[in-house]
Design a protein around this motif. Structure first.
Motif, short mmCIF file in Angstrom:
data_model
loop_
_atom_site.label_atom_id
_atom_site.label_comp_id
_atom_site.label_asym_id
_atom_site.label_seq_id
_atom_site.Cartn_x
_atom_site.Cartn_y
_atom_site.Cartn_z
N LEU A 68 0.82 -1.21 0.00
CA LEU A 68 0.00 0.00 0.00
C LEU A 68 0.86 1.27 0.00
O LEU A 68 0.48 2.27 -0.58
CB LEU A 68 -0.94 -0.01 1.20
CG LEU A 68 -1.85 1.19 1.38
CD1 LEU A 68 -2.74 1.39 0.15
CD2 LEU A 68 -2.70 1.03 2.62
N ILE A 93 -7.83 -4.54 -1.37
CA ILE A 93 -6.92 -5.15 -0.40
C ILE A 93 -6.85 -6.65 -0.64
O ILE A 93 -7.87 -7.32 -0.76
CB ILE A 93 -7.37 -4.84 1.04
CG1 ILE A 93 -7.32 -3.32 1.27
CG2 ILE A 93 -6.50 -5.58 2.06
CD1 ILE A 93 -7.90 -2.87 2.59
N VAL A 111 -2.03 -4.74 -1.67
CA VAL A 111 -3.19 -4.36 -2.48
C VAL A 111 -2.94 -4.72 -3.94
O VAL A 111 -1.82 -5.01 -4.36
CB VAL A 111 -3.47 -2.84 -2.36
CG1 VAL A 111 -3.88 -2.47 -0.95
CG2 VAL A 111 -2.27 -2.01 -2.79
#
Length: 80
Positions: free
Chosen positions: A7, A18, A75
């Motif tokens: 991230l 996510i 992610v």
């Protein structure tokens, strides 16, 4: 499908999903309590001038994470 990444490396205005949250213990619980769980869609809405913290928009709220917290979240870029 895009490759998963940390991230911390996400760009402003990037739509993300996510994939994993690798934090354990109290930090892991706190991250999950904020709604950051696998499958959740979010958008990076800003970063501070020194890139820490990062501001995310998910569901109907905005939250900020330190890079040390964002490092535990993997992610994938949302397509479309």
């Amino acid at each position: 499908m895009s490759e998963p990444f940390c991230l911390r490396k996400a760009k402003v205005n990037q739509m993300l999903k996510i994939v994993t949250v690798s934090a354990a213990g109290e930090l892991g619980r706190r991250i999950r309590d904020m709604g950051l769980i696998p499958g959740t869609e979010c958008k990076v809405i800003g970063k501070a001038p020194l890139r820490d913290p990062v501001a995310l928009r998910l569901k109907d709220f905005t939250l900020t994470l330190r890079n040390s917290e964002a490092d535990h979240i993997t992610v994938r870029e949302q397509e479309g």
